[in-house]
Design a protein around this motif. Structure first.
Motif, mmCIF file in Angstrom:
data_model
loop_
_atom_site.group_PDB
_atom_site.id
_atom_site.type_symbol
_atom_site.label_atom_id
_atom_site.label_comp_id
_atom_site.label_asym_id
_atom_site.label_seq_id
_atom_site.Cartn_x
_atom_site.Cartn_y
_atom_site.Cartn_z
ATOM 1 N N GLN A 1 0.844 -1.189 0.000
ATOM 2 C CA GLN A 1 0.000 0.000 0.000
ATOM 3 C C GLN A 1 0.878 1.237 0.000
ATOM 4 N N VAL A 2 0.575 2.164 -0.914
ATOM 5 C CA VAL A 2 1.302 3.417 -0.974
ATOM 6 C C VAL A 2 0.312 4.554 -0.774
ATOM 7 N N GLN A 3 0.822 5.664 -0.332
ATOM 8 C CA GLN A 3 0.018 6.872 -0.167
ATOM 9 C C GLN A 3 0.674 7.997 -0.945
ATOM 10 N N LEU A 4 -0.151 8.788 -1.619
ATOM 11 C CA LEU A 4 0.331 9.922 -2.391
ATOM 12 C C LEU A 4 -0.251 11.194 -1.780
ATOM 13 N N VAL A 5 0.599 12.151 -1.512
ATOM 14 C CA VAL A 5 0.160 13.425 -0.947
ATOM 15 C C VAL A 5 0.633 14.551 -1.846
ATOM 16 N N GLU A 6 -0.326 15.274 -2.401
ATOM 17 C CA GLU A 6 -0.011 16.383 -3.313
ATOM 18 C C GLU A 6 -0.043 17.698 -2.558
ATOM 19 N N SER A 7 0.717 18.630 -3.057
ATOM 20 C CA SER A 7 0.729 19.972 -2.485
ATOM 21 C C SER A 7 1.166 20.960 -3.555
ATOM 22 N N GLY A 8 0.938 22.243 -3.273
ATOM 23 C CA GLY A 8 1.426 23.281 -4.160
ATOM 24 C C GLY A 8 0.375 23.974 -4.999
ATOM 25 N N GLY A 9 -0.861 23.493 -4.952
ATOM 26 C CA GLY A 9 -1.911 24.156 -5.725
ATOM 27 C C GLY A 9 -2.288 25.491 -5.099
ATOM 28 N N GLY A 10 -3.123 26.236 -5.828
ATOM 29 C CA GLY A 10 -3.560 27.522 -5.308
ATOM 30 C C GLY A 10 -4.119 28.402 -6.394
ATOM 31 N N LEU A 11 -4.257 29.677 -6.054
ATOM 32 C CA LEU A 11 -4.781 30.689 -6.979
ATOM 33 C C LEU A 11 -3.633 31.548 -7.474
ATOM 34 N N ILE A 97 0.862 7.219 -10.119
ATOM 35 C CA ILE A 97 2.090 6.446 -10.247
ATOM 36 C C ILE A 97 1.766 5.002 -10.622
ATOM 37 N N TYR A 98 2.723 4.367 -11.295
ATOM 38 C CA TYR A 98 2.730 2.922 -11.457
ATOM 39 C C TYR A 98 3.912 2.403 -10.647
ATOM 40 N N TYR A 99 3.667 1.367 -9.859
ATOM 41 C CA TYR A 99 4.735 0.901 -8.990
ATOM 42 C C TYR A 99 4.702 -0.621 -8.872
ATOM 43 N N SER A 100 5.822 -1.130 -8.421
ATOM 44 C CA SER A 100 5.947 -2.565 -8.155
ATOM 45 C C SER A 100 5.964 -2.787 -6.653
ATOM 46 N N ASN A 101 5.331 -3.876 -6.249
ATOM 47 C CA ASN A 101 5.323 -4.268 -4.839
ATOM 48 C C ASN A 101 6.227 -5.489 -4.698
ATOM 49 N N PHE A 102 7.205 -5.396 -3.852
ATOM 50 C CA PHE A 102 8.171 -6.472 -3.708
ATOM 51 C C PHE A 102 7.525 -7.790 -3.283
ATOM 52 N N LEU A 103 6.355 -7.709 -2.676
ATOM 53 C CA LEU A 103 5.677 -8.921 -2.214
ATOM 54 C C LEU A 103 4.895 -9.592 -3.343
ATOM 55 N N VAL A 104 4.747 -8.887 -4.478
ATOM 56 C CA VAL A 104 4.002 -9.436 -5.613
ATOM 57 C C VAL A 104 4.862 -9.275 -6.861
ATOM 58 N N PRO A 105 5.888 -10.089 -7.019
ATOM 59 C CA PRO A 105 6.791 -9.936 -8.163
ATOM 60 C C PRO A 105 6.069 -10.059 -9.492
ATOM 61 N N GLY A 106 6.460 -9.209 -10.434
ATOM 62 C CA GLY A 106 5.920 -9.269 -11.779
ATOM 63 C C GLY A 106 4.645 -8.496 -11.997
ATOM 64 N N ALA A 107 4.065 -7.938 -10.948
ATOM 65 C CA ALA A 107 2.817 -7.194 -11.085
ATOM 66 C C ALA A 107 3.069 -5.701 -10.930
ATOM 67 N N ASP A 108 2.333 -4.903 -11.684
ATOM 68 C CA ASP A 108 2.378 -3.452 -11.542
ATOM 69 C C ASP A 108 1.069 -2.962 -10.939
ATOM 70 N N PHE A 109 1.178 -1.939 -10.152
ATOM 71 C CA PHE A 109 0.004 -1.357 -9.510
ATOM 72 C C PHE A 109 -0.050 0.134 -9.803
ATOM 73 N N GLY A 110 -1.247 0.683 -9.763
ATOM 74 C CA GLY A 110 -1.427 2.109 -9.962
ATOM 75 C C GLY A 110 -2.051 2.740 -8.739
ATOM 76 N N SER A 111 -1.769 4.019 -8.547
ATOM 77 C CA SER A 111 -2.347 4.733 -7.422
ATOM 78 C C SER A 111 -2.484 6.203 -7.752
ATOM 79 N N TRP A 112 -3.517 6.824 -7.193
ATOM 80 C CA TRP A 112 -3.813 8.233 -7.441
ATOM 81 C C TRP A 112 -3.682 9.037 -6.155
ATOM 82 N N GLY A 113 -3.312 10.293 -6.314
ATOM 83 C CA GLY A 113 -3.372 11.229 -5.209
ATOM 84 C C GLY A 113 -4.786 11.766 -5.067
ATOM 85 N N GLN A 114 -4.981 12.608 -4.049
ATOM 86 C CA GLN A 114 -6.327 13.115 -3.758
ATOM 87 C C GLN A 114 -6.681 14.332 -4.606
#
Length: 122
Positions: A1-11, A97-114
């Motif tokens: 499990q990964v977490q993505l935290v974005e910052s820097g937006g504004g007006l 992001i697309y990432y690999s999890n060391f516990l699941v070799p050969g598989a790619d996972f995707g994740s989005w920020g908020q």
């Protein structure tokens, strides 16, 4: 499990600049591609920029020459430097992001920020 935290937006006024950041945390993972998408009001989400693990980049035609994507692998962070902003750049910006999890070799996972809101006034 990964977490993505974005910052820097504004007006910002048209012609101005903003820098978005997306920090990825978790354990037992390796990030492959990183990208930024955006979703303007009432429109579909679209790819803005992407960067591979090797540093190759790609941009939407609408942002070429104005936006720059970069990554800091040591910090597991991707950035989007946005210059010469236009009102049509107004959108919620999402990190992906697309990432690999060391516990699941050969598989790619995707994740989005908020998402982070960018508003460009004319």
């Amino acid at each position: 499990q990964v977490q993505l935290v974005e910052s820097g937006g504004g007006l910002v006024q048209a012609g101005g600049s903003l820098r978005l950041s997306c920090a990825v945390s978790g354990s037992r993972f390796s990030i492959n591609a990183m990208s930024w998408y955006r979703q303007p009001p009432g429109k579909q989400r679209e790819l803005v920029a992407a960067i591979t693990g090797g540093g190759n980049t790609d941009y939407a035609d609408s942002v070429k020459g104005r936006f720059t994507i970069s990554r800091d692998n040591a910090k597991n962070t991707v950035y989007l430097q946005m210059n010469k902003l236009k009102p049509e750049d107004t959108a919620v910006y999402y990190c992906n992001i697309y990432y690999s999890n060391f516990l699941v070799p050969g598989a790619d996972f995707g994740s989005w920020g908020q998402g982070t809101q960018v508003t460009v006034s004319s």
